[in-house]
Structures are given as C-alpha cells and as structure tokens.
Design a protein around this motif. Structure first.
Motif, short mmCIF file in Angstrom:
data_model
loop_
_atom_site.label_atom_id
_atom_site.label_comp_id
_atom_site.label_asym_id
_atom_site.label_seq_id
_atom_site.Cartn_x
_atom_site.Cartn_y
_atom_site.Cartn_z
N PHE A 270 18.52 21.46 -11.67
CA PHE A 270 17.82 21.85 -10.37
C PHE A 270 18.50 21.68 -9.15
CE2 PHE A 270 14.57 22.82 -13.35
CZ PHE A 270 13.54 23.98 -13.00
N GLY A 271 19.91 21.40 -9.35
CA GLY A 271 20.35 21.16 -8.01
C GLY A 271 20.57 19.70 -7.57
N LEU A 272 20.22 18.56 -8.35
CA LEU A 272 20.23 17.18 -7.88
C LEU A 272 21.58 16.66 -8.21
CD1 LEU A 272 16.73 15.63 -9.30
CD2 LEU A 272 17.39 16.40 -6.87
N ARG A 273 22.11 15.97 -7.37
CA ARG A 273 23.40 15.37 -7.36
C ARG A 273 23.38 14.14 -7.04
NH1 ARG A 273 23.57 19.57 -9.91
NH2 ARG A 273 24.92 21.12 -9.45
N GLY A 274 24.63 13.27 -7.66
CA GLY A 274 24.80 11.79 -7.15
C GLY A 274 23.73 11.02 -7.33
N ARG A 275 23.49 10.05 -6.40
CA ARG A 275 22.18 9.19 -6.25
C ARG A 275 20.82 9.81 -6.45
NH1 ARG A 275 23.65 6.39 -0.59
NH2 ARG A 275 25.81 5.42 -0.88
N ASP A 276 20.50 10.92 -5.95
CA ASP A 276 19.29 11.51 -6.39
C ASP A 276 19.20 12.06 -7.80
OD1 ASP A 276 18.40 11.89 -3.57
OD2 ASP A 276 19.71 13.68 -3.51
N GLN A 277 20.16 12.48 -8.34
CA GLN A 277 20.28 12.64 -9.86
C GLN A 277 19.82 11.70 -10.86
OE1 GLN A 277 23.38 14.68 -11.39
NE2 GLN A 277 22.61 15.30 -13.16
N TRP A 278 20.59 10.32 -10.37
CA TRP A 278 20.37 9.14 -10.91
C TRP A 278 18.82 8.49 -10.76
CZ3 TRP A 278 22.63 8.00 -15.23
CH2 TRP A 278 23.80 8.27 -15.29
N MET B 8 7.46 0.10 -20.03
CA MET B 8 7.05 -0.09 -18.75
C MET B 8 7.66 -1.21 -18.06
SD MET B 8 3.06 1.34 -19.09
CE MET B 8 2.60 0.92 -17.02
N LEU B 9 7.71 -2.22 -18.81
CA LEU B 9 8.11 -3.49 -18.54
C LEU B 9 9.85 -3.40 -18.07
CD1 LEU B 9 7.39 -6.51 -18.18
CD2 LEU B 9 8.30 -6.72 -20.56
N ILE B 10 10.32 -2.51 -18.60
CA ILE B 10 11.88 -2.23 -18.48
C ILE B 10 12.25 -1.54 -17.29
CG2 ILE B 10 14.09 -1.20 -19.33
CD1 ILE B 10 13.02 -1.76 -22.27
N THR B 11 11.16 -0.66 -16.75
CA THR B 11 11.32 0.11 -15.66
C THR B 11 11.92 -0.48 -14.38
OG1 THR B 11 9.59 1.47 -16.51
CG2 THR B 11 10.16 1.87 -14.37
N PRO B 12 11.55 -1.54 -13.96
CA PRO B 12 11.94 -2.31 -12.62
C PRO B 12 13.63 -2.74 -12.86
CG PRO B 12 9.82 -3.09 -13.08
CD PRO B 12 10.17 -2.29 -14.54
N LEU B 13 13.94 -2.91 -14.22
CA LEU B 13 15.19 -3.10 -14.30
C LEU B 13 16.02 -1.98 -14.09
CD1 LEU B 13 15.03 -5.47 -17.64
CD2 LEU B 13 15.28 -6.18 -15.21
N LEU B 14 15.63 -0.69 -14.50
CA LEU B 14 16.29 0.68 -14.55
C LEU B 14 16.36 0.86 -12.91
CD1 LEU B 14 14.31 2.88 -17.07
CD2 LEU B 14 16.46 1.82 -17.38
N PHE B 15 15.48 0.52 -12.11
CA PHE B 15 15.65 0.71 -10.53
C PHE B 15 16.67 -0.06 -10.03
CE2 PHE B 15 11.43 3.02 -10.67
CZ PHE B 15 11.78 4.18 -9.74
N ILE B 16 16.80 -1.42 -10.81
CA ILE B 16 17.95 -2.46 -10.35
C ILE B 16 19.28 -1.68 -10.59
CG2 ILE B 16 18.91 -4.47 -10.51
CD1 ILE B 16 16.24 -5.58 -11.15
N LEU B 17 19.46 -1.00 -11.76
CA LEU B 17 20.51 -0.26 -12.18
C LEU B 17 20.88 0.99 -11.35
CD1 LEU B 17 22.68 0.36 -14.42
CD2 LEU B 17 20.93 1.70 -15.80
N TYR B 18 20.01 1.59 -10.81
CA TYR B 18 19.94 2.55 -10.16
C TYR B 18 20.49 2.11 -8.87
CZ TYR B 18 18.90 5.64 -5.93
OH TYR B 18 18.87 6.12 -4.74
N GLU B 19 20.16 1.04 -8.07
CA GLU B 19 20.73 0.64 -6.85
C GLU B 19 21.93 0.36 -7.08
OE1 GLU B 19 18.21 -2.61 -5.87
OE2 GLU B 19 16.62 -1.16 -4.87
N TRP B 20 22.62 -0.26 -8.33
CA TRP B 20 23.80 -0.73 -8.70
C TRP B 20 24.68 0.56 -8.80
CZ3 TRP B 20 27.05 0.06 -12.80
CH2 TRP B 20 28.29 -0.36 -12.71
N LEU B 21 24.26 1.49 -9.50
CA LEU B 21 25.11 2.77 -9.57
C LEU B 21 25.13 3.37 -8.06
CD1 LEU B 21 23.50 4.41 -12.62
CD2 LEU B 21 25.74 3.63 -12.49
#
Length: 625
Positions: free
Chosen positions: A338-346, A388-401
C-alpha cells in the motif's frame, strides 16, 4: 467503602509512582501503567479481582474513540474507505487465515482454529492510539494507516461475535471472575439487559439499524439545540455532565443491541465533528479518557496470571513472540503493497503486531459458547496479555530503527541536472522559502531554487516557477547551482540540522558569501551565528511581532505609537541575540549559564528603557506637529 478507598489509593499511588519513572527513562506512559499493574497485582498482591474494575476502565477506550471521531469529519472518513476496506480488511483476513492454518497444523479442530485466528487478528486500540498520540505520530502516513486498520478491527468485532456461536464444539461454559471455567448451565438468576434478546434475525437487524439511525439523527438535529440549552444555564459543569451523558448513554444503548460501545461513540463523534461545540466536548472528556485508559492498562498488568505463566513460561512466551512475528510479517507486506516506506512502514508493522483488548472479550465469549476449552482459553488470555505488555518495547524498537533509516528509497529519482545560474540560491522551497523566492523574482532578480522534495518542485513548476530537485546539503549540487559565483545563499530548509550543515559548508567554501538563514528558535539562531550566517530569521518572530503590534493598537496605543514600539523591539532584539550568542555555550544548559542569564536580565531592562524613551520621543513629536 473502606475497601473501595483502599483500592483507589493503591491504583492511583501505583500510577503516580510508576508512570513518571517510566516516562523519565523514555519507556512511555503505557509501559509505566502496565508495570504498575504487575507490581500491585502479581507482585505485591494488593489487588486480586480486577475484572469489575477492568469493565469500568474499558470506558477509557470508548471515550478515546469518541474523541477520535470528533477529529474526523464524515468526508474524511469516506476518503479513508480504501484503507479501511483494503488495508484493514486484508490484515484481518490474512492474519486470521495464517493463524487458523497454524492451529490446524497443531491438531486443533477447524472451528477452534478459526476462533483463535479471529482473536489474534485484532490489535490493541487502547495502547496503540495512546502511544501514537503521545509521540505525535498520528498524522504521519504510518499513523493514519495504523488508525485505519484499528478502526476496521473494531468494526470487525461485531461479525466475529455473531459468528462465534456457530463454531461451538462442546458444551457451553463460562469464565468465572477468578479465571476458572464453569458450565454455563450452572449459572442461575442473571439475565443481561437486551433489546434484541429473543427476537428473530430480521428483528435484531431492524432494531440495530434503528438504534444506529437514532444516534445519527440525534447528532445531526438534536445536538445543537441541546448544547444551546445547556449553554444558557451558564454552568461549566453542565457541559461536563452532557459530555459524559453522551458517551455513557450511547455506549449503554449500543450494548443493549449487542454492538460495541466504542463503535457507537466513534460514530457519534464523527456526527458531531462539524459541531461548534466540538472543542468544548474534547476538553471535557479528555481528563476522564486519560484517567480511565491508565486504569485500564493497570488492570491488564494486574490481571496477568503469573502462576499459570510460570508453569509454562517458554511455551507462552514463544506463542506471544510467534504471534507478534507472524502479524508483523503480514503487516510489513501489506504496508509495502500500500505504498508505505521507511519509518512509516516500520511504525505500521511494529505498532499493530500485538493482540488486543477485544481479544479478552472474544476469548470470554468463546469460552461461554464452548468454542475453546479451559486450558486453551487460559493460555490465550496469557498470550494476549503478554503481547500487549511487549507492545511499548516494540515502539522503543521503532524509535531506534527510525533514527537509522535512510528515507530514500530505490524508486527515488536522481537529482536534476542544474542548467541555470543566478546571484541568489534558495535552498528549501517550503512555506518560508516560497515567499522569499516570489519576492526576489518579482523584483527582477534570477534565483536558483533547490529542494529535496520532488512533490514540492513539481508543484512549483505547475505554477510557472522553475526549481531543481536534489539535496541542497550535497556539495556537488551546490557547486552545480553556482555557489562559486552567487552573491546570496538563502538557507531555508525545514530540518534545523540540515540547515546548519548547509550554512557551515557554504561559509567554509565561500567566506565572502552573504548567507540568510532560517532558524527554528533562539538556540538555533546561536548555532547558525557560530556557523557563519550573516542574517538569521526566526520562523515565528516577525509574525509574532506583528501580532503584538495589533494587540498594542487595540489596547490604547495609536498606530504610530504601536509601530514605534514594534520597530524598537525589533532592533533591540537583533542586538540582544548577537550579544547573547557570544555568551551562549552549547555544552551548558541555558538555565545553568550564569553569565548568559545575568546579561539576558540586564538586556530585558534595557528594552523597557528603550521602549519608554522611544514612546516619549514619539509623543513629543506628535505634540510638536
């Protein structure tokens, strides 16, 4: 009463302590609430049965969707239809199919496997939207796509609940408050309120459509007269009361017909999005939404059955990570399609990879309908809660990426061949650079415009302005634009770091070049001065100064006096910035730089004196005239 006060003290105390600590370490408020729940629940055993509190706290999700609906006009919702049906629908269908196939491979009946697929296809609306709002990501392409999928999932809960009884494979059971299973036949004396109980299918459909139509018609024709009536009472608390009545009343009405309260309040929010009372509703609901959402997250953390988790920790953790990995793979592929790239895709991939709070609802209902057995139901509850408990860690991973992702894609066009030269080079043609370019060209001077946004360059060309695509911070592009012979460089890039890099390089290769630079704030001004800019314009300074002049004109000053005050302030501020730039030290926070603070205070007093003197002088001139 004592127990209620004790529970309230425990929940509020845990939130007040844990959330600021989590925020200070960059973990976000959601993880703070979840950790607070783990501590007061399984950790210290201060709260035991959180089911009743969780049902109450779920109204935080309902209020959140009402506020989101207020931000969406019906036209905007219609514009999202392709993502709602395409992106959201495909995510649910593909994830459900893959989870179903994996469950069948492990020997489960297809009915049970389909139920598990539907449960795990849903994501956490509460956690994801709260985190997107906190981090300011809602208006990004990834944030909008994420919201589209979440909205589709919330709508899909309705047909899932309808389909669940058709998948029963055994005698009906029910989930008791302590998490154990009992046969539904043993439950006596409790009947939920319902407007559709006992009705045939066509009757249920008619009542449901009637309720939805009533909500829409009430919002369109009844909201304004009601709000005007409340406004005539001139009691602010009545607006809070009517806001809560709308949310709670519509939520209750939707439950009576077996629909999601969150969906009903979202629909009401969309209907009221064009109302002149929208902002009043938002300000009244926001505090309750934040508090109830926090309470909901705490109950999720407190409700995790650590004993059951410790019996099979590797299995449950593996299942939770497996769900995240499988959903992540599906989301990554759909985002790319659907055309997402880079940060938006992650952001899209990692933000929606968990299971969600509606999974608890479906699991409980599936247990009552004998679609799941006791052990499987308990395992799924733990998998959903753990993901659900892991989700905030996924957002931290997103910021790192996101910090390491280069936004260029393989499809990005090559920089243009620059075939023009002029005395002025304008780097950056956003709202700031456009005005500069129009003024320069209207005055009869040639300018060479550079920008790294292809859409902006193409839009310029449609209006008859020539521009060149490319990154203005690249030395070869600047030399192709004629930096050796240019007289003025305008550094007007949106990104402050890129602007600073551009000014530093230009000053190094052309010590005699006059550089006019755009600055984000005063700190950025100091950095640009040190980099070698000659004239620096803060983005909001001139417009703010003009607004201040209008204020002076409307509180008693004449236009001439206000103009004198504006001009005096302008020249004094320019001198102040130059003087303070010499005292500013990037290694020391301004609040701890004693010499900087003392000089700033002295210069502020000088400003008062300068304004008084200028106004006195102007008054004498007017009197003499």
């Amino acid at each position: 009463m004592e127990n209620f006060l004790f529970q309230a003290t425990v929940f509020l105390g845990a939130a007040v302590i844990a959330v600021p600590i989590a925020a200070r370490f960059g973990l976000g408020s959601v993880l703070g609430y979840l950790l607070a729940g783990l501590i007061i629940g399984p950790g210290l055993g201060l709260v035991a049965n959180t089911e009743d509190i969780q049902h109450f706290a779920e109204f935080g999700v309902v209020m959140m969707l009402f506020l989101i609906g207020l931000e969406l006009e019906p036209r905007a919702l219609w514009d999202m239809r392709h993502r709602l049906i395409g992106l959201g629908g495909l995510q649910i269908a593909i994830t459900t199919g893959l989870v179903m196939a994996a469950s069948i491979a492990f020997g489960l009946p297809w009915q049970t496997s389909l139920a598990i697929g539907m449960i795990l296809a849903l994501s956490s609306t509460a956690i994801v939207l709260q985190t997107l709002s906190e981090k300011g990501l809602m208006q990004t392409a990834g944030g909008r796509s994420t919201f589209s999928v979440l909205l589709t999932q919330d709508i899909a809960v309705i047909p899932m609940l309808i389909a669940m009884p058709l998948l029963a494979v055994g005698p009906m059971v029910a989930l008791s408050p302590d998490g154990s299973i009992q046969r539904a036949a043993e439950e006596h004396g409790h009947h939920s309120m319902s407007l559709v109980e006992g009705l045939p299918g066509w009757g249920v459909a008619l009542v449901t459509l009637g309720v939805v139509a009533a909500i829409i018609l009430a919002g369109v024709y009844g909201a304004r007269p009601l709000f005007r009536f409340i406004h005539s009472a001139k009691l602010p608390e009545m607006f809070t009361a009517i806001a809560l009545l709308i949310v709670v009343g519509i939520g209750f009405l939707m439950m009576l017909v077996g629909l999601s309260p969150a969906l009903g309040t979202f629909l009401a929010g969309v209907v009221l999005a064009n109302s002149e009372f929208r902002h009043e509703l938002e300000s009244d609901i926001e505090p309750f939404k934040g508090l109830l959402l926090g309470l909901f997250f705490i109950t999720v953390g407190a409700g995790i059955n650590v004993t059951a988790l410790m019996r099979e920790p590797i299995l449950i953790l593996s299942l939770a990570l497996g769900v995240i990995a499988l959903k992540g793979a599906v989301l990554y592929g759909l985002g790319k399609a659907f055309g997402l790239r880079g940060r938006d895709q992650w952001l899209f991939t990692l933000g929606l990879a968990q299971a969600g709070e509606f999974g608890f609802v479906l699991i409980s209902f599936a247990l009552q309908q004998a679609v799941l057995d006791q052990r499987l139901g308990q395992t799924l509850l733990l998998v959903v809660a753990l993901s659900m408990l892991i989700t905030p860690l996924l957002f931290i991973l997103y910021e790192w990426l996101s910090k390491r992702i280069v936004e260029r894609t393989d499809e990005e066009p090559e920089p243009d061949d620059i075939d023009a030269r002029g005395p002025v080079i304008i780097a950056g043609i956003g709202r700031f650079g456009q005005v500069v370019n129009r003024l320069v060209q209207s005055a009869g001077f040639q300018s060479v415009v550079l920008d790294h946004n292809m859409q902006t360059i193409q839009l310029m060309r449609r209006f008859g302005y020539k521009g060149f695509f490319g990154d203005p911070t690249r030395p070869e592009l600047l030399h192709a634009a004629g930096i050796e012979s240019a007289r003025v460089l305008v550094a007007a890039l949106d990104d402050p770091k890129s602007n600073l890099k551009l000014v530093s390089y230009a000053r190094r290769v052309r010590p005699d070049l006059h550089i006019v630079a755009r600055a984000r704030d005063r700190t950025h001004v100091y950095k640009l001065y040190q980099a070698g800019a000659n004239d620096i314009v803060r983005e909001m300074f001139d417009s703010s100064l003009r607004a201040g002049r209008y204020v002076l004109e409307n509180i008693g000053m004449s236009e001439y006096e206000a103009a004198v005050a504006q001009e005096t302030f302008y020249h004094h501020d320019r001198e102040t910035v130059r003087e303070l730039a010499a005292l500013w030290d990037p290694t020391i926070p301004a609040s701890e730089n004693t010499a900087y603070i003392e000089r700033a205070k002295a210069l502020e007093k000088d400003l008062e004196t300068a304004l008084f003197t200028a106004l006195e002088s102007s008054s004498k001139e007017n009197t003499a005239a």
